[in-house]
Design an enzyme around this catalytic site. Structure first.
Site, PDB file in Angstrom:
ATOM      1  N   HIS A   1      53.810  42.583 101.663  1.00 55.64           N
ATOM      2  CA  HIS A   1      52.430  42.974 101.957  1.00 55.64           C
ATOM      3  C   HIS A   1      51.589  41.749 102.293  1.00 55.64           C
ATOM      4  O   HIS A   1      51.972  40.623 102.029  1.00 55.64           O
ATOM      5  CB  HIS A   1      51.799  43.759 100.803  1.00 55.64           C
ATOM      6  CG  HIS A   1      51.601  42.976  99.539  1.00 55.64           C
ATOM      7  ND1 HIS A   1      52.568  42.888  98.561  1.00 55.64           N
ATOM      8  CD2 HIS A   1      50.547  42.242  99.078  1.00 55.64           C
ATOM      9  CE1 HIS A   1      52.110  42.147  97.560  1.00 55.64           C
ATOM     10  NE2 HIS A   1      50.892  41.739  97.864  1.00 55.64           N
TER      11      HIS A   1
ATOM     12  N   GLU B   1      42.803  48.310  93.667  1.00 55.61           N
ATOM     13  CA  GLU B   1      43.530  48.076  94.902  1.00 55.61           C
ATOM     14  C   GLU B   1      44.008  49.361  95.544  1.00 55.61           C
ATOM     15  O   GLU B   1      44.156  50.386  94.893  1.00 55.61           O
ATOM     16  CB  GLU B   1      44.720  47.162  94.653  1.00 55.61           C
ATOM     17  CG  GLU B   1      45.770  47.779  93.764  1.00 55.61           C
ATOM     18  CD  GLU B   1      46.957  46.873  93.572  1.00 55.61           C
ATOM     19  OE1 GLU B   1      47.987  47.109  94.235  1.00 55.61           O
ATOM     20  OE2 GLU B   1      46.848  45.931  92.769  1.00 55.61           O
TER      21      GLU B   1
ATOM     22  N   GLN C   1      47.596  45.342 101.334  1.00 54.28           N
ATOM     23  CA  GLN C   1      47.067  45.526  99.987  1.00 54.28           C
ATOM     24  C   GLN C   1      45.593  45.142 100.033  1.00 54.28           C
ATOM     25  O   GLN C   1      45.261  43.977 100.248  1.00 54.28           O
ATOM     26  CB  GLN C   1      47.817  44.641  98.983  1.00 54.28           C
ATOM     27  CG  GLN C   1      47.299  44.747  97.572  1.00 54.28           C
ATOM     28  CD  GLN C   1      47.968  43.746  96.651  1.00 54.28           C
ATOM     29  OE1 GLN C   1      48.102  42.572  96.988  1.00 54.28           O
ATOM     30  NE2 GLN C   1      48.379  44.197  95.493  1.00 54.28           N
TER      31      GLN C   1
ATOM     32  N   HIS D   1      46.298  36.559 100.559  1.00 49.51           N
ATOM     33  CA  HIS D   1      47.654  36.053 100.356  1.00 49.51           C
ATOM     34  C   HIS D   1      48.655  36.831 101.194  1.00 49.51           C
ATOM     35  O   HIS D   1      48.342  37.890 101.719  1.00 49.51           O
ATOM     36  CB  HIS D   1      48.048  36.117  98.872  1.00 49.51           C
ATOM     37  CG  HIS D   1      48.189  37.504  98.330  1.00 49.51           C
ATOM     38  ND1 HIS D   1      47.118  38.228  97.839  1.00 49.51           N
ATOM     39  CD2 HIS D   1      49.279  38.312  98.202  1.00 49.51           C
ATOM     40  CE1 HIS D   1      47.548  39.410  97.430  1.00 49.51           C
ATOM     41  NE2 HIS D   1      48.853  39.498  97.648  1.00 49.51           N
TER      42      HIS D   1
ATOM     43  N   GLU E   1      52.979  35.082  97.532  1.00 51.50           N
ATOM     44  CA  GLU E   1      53.472  35.893  96.421  1.00 51.50           C
ATOM     45  C   GLU E   1      54.928  36.255  96.683  1.00 51.50           C
ATOM     46  O   GLU E   1      55.320  36.502  97.819  1.00 51.50           O
ATOM     47  CB  GLU E   1      52.627  37.161  96.313  1.00 51.50           C
ATOM     48  CG  GLU E   1      52.985  38.077  95.168  1.00 51.50           C
ATOM     49  CD  GLU E   1      52.093  39.308  95.085  1.00 51.50           C
ATOM     50  OE1 GLU E   1      52.325  40.117  94.181  1.00 51.50           O
ATOM     51  OE2 GLU E   1      51.187  39.468  95.933  1.00 51.50           O
TER      52      GLU E   1
END
Length: 151
Positions: A7, A43, A60, A84, A134
């Site tokens: 994502h 989220e 996301q 991110h 991430e």
């Protein structure tokens, strides 16, 4: 081994309005919503497409639930936008250890719970050319195959 872009995290000030933008503009639908109290965010995961490894790629959208959360602080400093990028892996522990051995700082000693019961950790953006990165191991792939919403 990294298997996909899991994502792209986008920080926003109004989750509902941002979801509506992506729905109206691109036709993306909400696959999953949740509040992550530990990370201080509300989220929505918008599923973009399936992937060769049986997973999927998502956007996301992240709205902070408190100003002192990591996303809240980032949003106050940078405004809305890409927060991110997350890469999927079958084994976040092994992947993080291998990347740590290459001199990249891993932000969590042990992976934490992420969206949809995934296991996650982050890599320091200063070691990744300015990109907060991430690593994600999804809950059982079948768990990401059916739409569900947690509030």
């Amino acid at each position: 081994m990294l298997t996909r872009i899991d994502h792209i995290g986008i920080a926003c000030t109004d989750l509902d309005a941002t979801v509506e933008f992506y729905r109206a503009t691109y036709g993306f639908e909400v696959f999953h919503t949740e509040v992550n109290e530990e990370q201080g965010v509300r989220e929505a995961m918008l599923r973009i497409n399936g992937t060769d490894d049986g997973g999927a790629s998502y956007l996301q959208l992240l709205e902070p639930t408190r100003e002192d959360s990591a996303v809240g602080k980032w949003l106050a400093k940078n405004g809305e936008g890409v927060h991110h990028i997350a890469f999927g892996t079958a084994d976040v522990d092994a992947e993080a250890a291998g990347i740590r051995d290459k001199g990249v700082r891993v932000l969590y000693d042990e992976p934490r719970r992420g969206s949809m019961d995934s296991r996650i950790t982050f890599l320091h953006p200063k070691d990744c050319h300015g990109v907060l990165t991430e690593l994600v191991t999804s809950a059982a792939t079948s768990g990401r195959g059916a739409e569900h919403t947690d509030h």
